[in-house]
Design a protein around this motif. Structure first.
Motif, PDB file in Angstrom:
ATOM      1  N   LEU A  70      25.639  94.496 -74.367  1.00 50.75           N
ATOM      2  CA  LEU A  70      25.094  93.195 -74.712  1.00 50.75           C
ATOM      3  C   LEU A  70      24.719  92.336 -73.506  1.00 50.75           C
ATOM      4  N   ASP A  71      25.188  92.697 -72.315  1.00 54.53           N
ATOM      5  CA  ASP A  71      24.813  91.964 -71.104  1.00 54.53           C
ATOM      6  C   ASP A  71      23.574  92.546 -70.434  1.00 54.53           C
ATOM      7  N   PHE A  72      23.030  93.626 -70.980  1.00 51.52           N
ATOM      8  CA  PHE A  72      21.862  94.280 -70.388  1.00 51.52           C
ATOM      9  C   PHE A  72      20.671  93.324 -70.400  1.00 51.52           C
ATOM     10  N   LEU A  73      19.964  93.259 -69.300  1.00 54.53           N
ATOM     11  CA  LEU A  73      18.749  92.448 -69.213  1.00 54.53           C
ATOM     12  C   LEU A  73      17.566  93.392 -69.105  1.00 54.53           C
ATOM     13  N   GLY A  74      16.744  93.426 -70.099  1.00 54.79           N
ATOM     14  CA  GLY A  74      15.590  94.305 -70.110  1.00 54.79           C
ATOM     15  C   GLY A  74      15.304  94.759 -71.523  1.00 54.79           C
ATOM     16  N   SER A  75      14.203  95.448 -71.676  1.00 59.95           N
ATOM     17  CA  SER A  75      13.806  95.919 -73.006  1.00 59.95           C
ATOM     18  C   SER A  75      14.715  97.046 -73.472  1.00 59.95           C
ATOM     19  N   ARG A  81      16.045 104.357 -71.189  1.00 67.78           N
ATOM     20  CA  ARG A  81      15.724 105.159 -70.003  1.00 67.78           C
ATOM     21  C   ARG A  81      16.875 105.149 -69.000  1.00 67.78           C
ATOM     22  N   GLU A  82      17.456 103.968 -68.785  1.00 68.68           N
ATOM     23  CA  GLU A  82      18.567 103.867 -67.833  1.00 68.68           C
ATOM     24  C   GLU A  82      19.762 104.682 -68.316  1.00 68.68           C
ATOM     25  N   ASP A  83      20.074 104.568 -69.595  1.00 64.56           N
ATOM     26  CA  ASP A  83      21.188 105.323 -70.164  1.00 64.56           C
ATOM     27  C   ASP A  83      20.938 106.824 -70.041  1.00 64.56           C
ATOM     28  N   LYS A  84      19.740 107.248 -70.404  1.00 67.67           N
ATOM     29  CA  LYS A  84      19.385 108.672 -70.346  1.00 67.67           C
ATOM     30  C   LYS A  84      19.415 109.187 -68.910  1.00 67.67           C
ATOM     31  N   GLY A  85      18.942 108.358 -67.969  1.00 64.62           N
ATOM     32  CA  GLY A  85      18.941 108.740 -66.565  1.00 64.62           C
ATOM     33  C   GLY A  85      20.342 108.924 -65.993  1.00 64.62           C
ATOM     34  N   GLN A  86      21.306 108.286 -66.623  1.00 66.74           N
ATOM     35  CA  GLN A  86      22.703 108.416 -66.195  1.00 66.74           C
ATOM     36  C   GLN A  86      23.442 109.464 -67.017  1.00 66.74           C
ATOM     37  N   GLY A  87      22.683 110.247 -67.776  1.00 66.41           N
ATOM     38  CA  GLY A  87      23.289 111.319 -68.571  1.00 66.41           C
ATOM     39  C   GLY A  87      23.857 110.858 -69.898  1.00 66.41           C
ATOM     40  N   GLU A  93      14.720 109.319 -78.604  1.00 68.04           N
ATOM     41  CA  GLU A  93      13.413 108.705 -78.348  1.00 68.04           C
ATOM     42  C   GLU A  93      12.874 107.947 -79.556  1.00 68.04           C
ATOM     43  N   GLU A  94      13.019 108.531 -80.729  1.00 67.20           N
ATOM     44  CA  GLU A  94      12.509 107.867 -81.931  1.00 67.20           C
ATOM     45  C   GLU A  94      13.245 106.560 -82.192  1.00 67.20           C
ATOM     46  N   ALA A  95      14.549 106.554 -82.009  1.00 65.67           N
ATOM     47  CA  ALA A  95      15.326 105.329 -82.212  1.00 65.67           C
ATOM     48  C   ALA A  95      14.906 104.265 -81.200  1.00 65.67           C
ATOM     49  N   ALA A  96      14.699 104.672 -79.955  1.00 69.96           N
ATOM     50  CA  ALA A  96      14.264 103.723 -78.924  1.00 69.96           C
ATOM     51  C   ALA A  96      12.903 103.130 -79.281  1.00 69.96           C
ATOM     52  N   ASP A  97      11.973 103.961 -79.724  1.00 68.10           N
ATOM     53  CA  ASP A  97      10.649 103.472 -80.132  1.00 68.10           C
ATOM     54  C   ASP A  97      10.750 102.529 -81.327  1.00 68.10           C
TER      55      ASP A  97
END
Length: 138
Positions: A70-75, A81-87, A93-97
């Motif tokens: 909840l403190d995340f700043l960004g879309s 993408r950040e979560d996925k990049g950290q494994g 992808e569909e949920a994110a879209d």
């Protein structure tokens, strides 16, 4: 547990129920959306709807039990993408879209009901595309 499109649809519908379909989170169409409620000091005014609740996606994530985001700043796309990049496996992808579609409409001043409708239209398109790819189209 990874948020799939189906889970995202359930979470977003529950999030809309918290304030109602007619709720407008960003009536000024300016400023950022926040995943958690703003303090009165950070809001445009004490009547700013962003003091009452977090944004639509933030409310959905809270319902899902992901208070840590909840403190995340960004879309939500950036969050994914950040979560996925950290494994991580927060959402597919569909949920994110799907969440991004709702967030975009909400941030543009739409009611939560209209934001949900736009996301649902996208969900139907994604499901139809899945059917075509899987050879199930009729």
């Amino acid at each position: 547990m990874t948020i799939t499109l189906e889970k995202a649809r359930e979470l977003l519908a529950k999030a809309v129920e918290t304030q109602g379909k007619g709720f407008v989170y960003n009536p000024s169409k300016t400023g950022l959306c926040y995943y958690q409620p703003l303090s009165v000091e950070r809001a445009l005014s004490p009547e700013d709807p962003r003091v009452k609740t977090g944004c639509l996606v933030g409310t959905a994530l809270k319902i899902h039990g992901r208070m840590d985001l909840l403190d995340f700043l960004g879309s939500v796309t950036s969050m994914h993408r950040e979560d996925k990049g950290q494994g991580g496996d927060l959402m597919d992808e569909e949920a994110a879209d799907y969440f991004q579609m709702a967030q975009t409409h909400q941030d543009g001043g739409s009611t939560w009901g209209k934001a949900l409708e736009a996301a649902e239209e996208l969900a139907e398109s994604l499901i139809k595309a899945r059917s075509v790819e899987g050879g199930e189209a009729r």
